[in-house]
Design a protein around this motif. Structure first.
Motif, mmCIF file in Angstrom:
data_model
loop_
_atom_site.group_PDB
_atom_site.id
_atom_site.type_symbol
_atom_site.label_atom_id
_atom_site.label_comp_id
_atom_site.label_asym_id
_atom_site.label_seq_id
_atom_site.Cartn_x
_atom_site.Cartn_y
_atom_site.Cartn_z
ATOM 1 N N GLN A 1 0.847 -1.190 0.000
ATOM 2 C CA GLN A 1 0.000 0.000 0.000
ATOM 3 C C GLN A 1 0.882 1.238 0.000
ATOM 4 N N PRO A 2 0.543 2.255 -0.793
ATOM 5 C CA PRO A 2 1.382 3.442 -0.856
ATOM 6 C C PRO A 2 1.389 4.264 0.425
ATOM 7 N N SER A 3 0.412 4.082 1.298
ATOM 8 C CA SER A 3 0.329 4.906 2.492
ATOM 9 C C SER A 3 1.091 4.324 3.684
ATOM 10 N N THR A 4 1.712 3.139 3.535
ATOM 11 C CA THR A 4 2.448 2.573 4.647
ATOM 12 C C THR A 4 3.709 3.382 4.886
ATOM 13 N N PRO A 5 4.146 3.474 6.137
ATOM 14 C CA PRO A 5 5.315 4.294 6.440
ATOM 15 C C PRO A 5 6.598 3.770 5.803
ATOM 16 N N SER A 6 6.673 2.488 5.399
ATOM 17 C CA SER A 6 7.893 1.936 4.830
ATOM 18 C C SER A 6 8.095 2.371 3.374
ATOM 19 N N VAL A 7 7.081 2.928 2.717
ATOM 20 C CA VAL A 7 7.201 3.398 1.343
ATOM 21 C C VAL A 7 7.623 4.862 1.368
ATOM 22 N N PRO A 8 8.747 5.182 0.716
ATOM 23 C CA PRO A 8 9.195 6.579 0.715
ATOM 24 C C PRO A 8 8.190 7.504 0.032
ATOM 25 N N ALA A 9 8.228 8.758 0.406
ATOM 26 C CA ALA A 9 7.295 9.749 -0.148
ATOM 27 C C ALA A 9 7.441 9.873 -1.660
ATOM 28 N N GLU A 10 8.666 9.768 -2.166
ATOM 29 C CA GLU A 10 8.881 9.866 -3.623
ATOM 30 C C GLU A 10 8.149 8.740 -4.345
ATOM 31 N N TYR A 11 8.160 7.542 -3.785
ATOM 32 C CA TYR A 11 7.482 6.409 -4.403
ATOM 33 C C TYR A 11 5.968 6.625 -4.421
ATOM 34 N N THR A 12 5.450 7.145 -3.309
ATOM 35 C CA THR A 12 4.016 7.419 -3.217
ATOM 36 C C THR A 12 3.597 8.471 -4.229
ATOM 37 N N SER A 13 4.393 9.514 -4.364
ATOM 38 C CA SER A 13 4.090 10.565 -5.351
ATOM 39 C C SER A 13 4.162 10.012 -6.763
ATOM 40 N N ALA B 1 10.036 5.306 -10.202
ATOM 41 C CA ALA B 1 9.222 5.101 -11.410
ATOM 42 C C ALA B 1 8.892 3.624 -11.585
ATOM 43 N N GLN B 2 9.864 2.751 -11.343
ATOM 44 C CA GLN B 2 9.608 1.316 -11.482
ATOM 45 C C GLN B 2 8.606 0.840 -10.442
ATOM 46 N N TYR B 3 8.722 1.349 -9.221
ATOM 47 C CA TYR B 3 7.746 1.015 -8.186
ATOM 48 C C TYR B 3 6.340 1.433 -8.634
ATOM 49 N N ALA B 4 6.218 2.624 -9.186
ATOM 50 C CA ALA B 4 4.917 3.131 -9.623
ATOM 51 C C ALA B 4 4.350 2.277 -10.753
ATOM 52 N N VAL B 5 5.172 1.933 -11.730
ATOM 53 C CA VAL B 5 4.706 1.112 -12.856
ATOM 54 C C VAL B 5 4.280 -0.270 -12.368
ATOM 55 N N ASP B 6 5.027 -0.827 -11.418
ATOM 56 C CA ASP B 6 4.702 -2.160 -10.904
ATOM 57 C C ASP B 6 3.446 -2.177 -10.043
ATOM 58 N N ASN B 7 3.098 -1.051 -9.417
ATOM 59 C CA ASN B 7 1.990 -1.031 -8.459
ATOM 60 C C ASN B 7 0.755 -0.274 -8.915
ATOM 61 N N VAL B 8 0.786 0.362 -10.060
ATOM 62 C CA VAL B 8 -0.387 1.097 -10.533
ATOM 63 C C VAL B 8 -1.471 0.094 -10.934
ATOM 64 N N LYS B 9 -2.701 0.424 -10.618
ATOM 65 C CA LYS B 9 -3.843 -0.445 -10.937
ATOM 66 C C LYS B 9 -4.461 0.020 -12.252
ATOM 67 N N THR B 10 -4.182 -0.716 -13.319
ATOM 68 C CA THR B 10 -4.753 -0.379 -14.616
ATOM 69 C C THR B 10 -4.779 -1.620 -15.486
ATOM 70 N N ASP B 11 -5.534 -1.571 -16.556
ATOM 71 C CA ASP B 11 -5.620 -2.651 -17.536
ATOM 72 C C ASP B 11 -4.876 -2.175 -18.782
ATOM 73 N N TRP B 12 -3.682 -2.744 -19.029
ATOM 74 C CA TRP B 12 -2.847 -2.272 -20.137
ATOM 75 C C TRP B 12 -3.493 -2.545 -21.482
ATOM 76 N N ASN B 13 -4.215 -3.663 -21.606
ATOM 77 C CA ASN B 13 -4.936 -3.950 -22.862
ATOM 78 C C ASN B 13 -6.014 -2.895 -23.110
ATOM 79 N N ALA B 14 -6.713 -2.513 -22.056
ATOM 80 C CA ALA B 14 -7.763 -1.490 -22.199
ATOM 81 C C ALA B 14 -7.135 -0.146 -22.567
ATOM 82 N N ASN B 15 -5.958 0.146 -22.032
ATOM 83 C CA ASN B 15 -5.271 1.382 -22.394
ATOM 84 C C ASN B 15 -4.907 1.380 -23.878
#
Length: 191
Positions: free
Chosen positions: A84-96, A132-146
């Protein structure tokens, strides 16, 4: 003929056999119920206040220890399996980066590679490669639909043929979708 009424009967007030009712706020049972409810609420809040802080500290420390050791045991059923992006173990840059990735992926219908390039670009998000890699790996989207949304956009606004759309979707100077995502888009273009 009417019978005369004696003067004594006329001056006597009517007899009241029932007691007058008390107002509702003066009834003893109402106050007893109110007191019981107040005591129950106070006891419930006292228990929650005493146990919520240690439980939160315990779950935070267990999340940190499991993040620090990759060979830790399987996560408990109370913790979600995805980070989860809101956990304290995830840096602020990753969350942004994740929040920005969500906007790009779900509003602008970008591909994984296009999203990564946008997040790391000096003219874009300027995020580190790791964020950026963290964001790409964790974003919720359907790449086929995109890919399909981009393909329909090209078809409607630029009147491109399906093969030209496929080329644009997979081009390294275009949308940068994978071959399978582009194939899905072309197969469902007229659905």
């Amino acid at each position: 003929m009417t019978t005369p009424v004696s003067p004594q009967l006329q001056s006597q007030p009517p007899v009241q056999s029932a007691k007058p009712k008390k107002p509702w706020w003066k009834r003893w049972w109402l106050w007893l119920v109110c007191i019981v409810i107040i005591v129950a609420i106070a006891a419930g809040q006292g228990n929650n206040a005493g146990t919520s802080a240690p439980a939160a500290q315990q779950s935070a420390s267990s999340a940190q220890s499991s993040a620090a050791s990759p060979s830790a045991a399987a996560p408990s059923t109370t913790q979600p399996s995805t980070p989860q992006p809101s956990t304290p173990s995830v840096p602020a840059e990753y969350t942004s980066a994740l929040r920005q990735a969500d906007t790009y992926a779900n509003t602008m219908h970008m591909s994984k590679q296009g999203l990564y390039d946008q997040l790391t670009s000096q003219y874009g998000g300027k995020f580190s490669a790791e964020a950026a890699q963290y964001a790409v790996d964790n974003v919720k989207t359907d790449w086929n639909a995109n890919a399909l949304a981009k393909a329909k956009d090209y078809q409607e606004t630029m009147a491109m043929s399906p093969e030209a759309i496929r080329d644009q979707l997979t081009s390294q100077h275009g949308e940068k979708f994978t071959e399978s995502e582009a194939a899905y888009a072309i197969d469902h273009l007229n659905d």
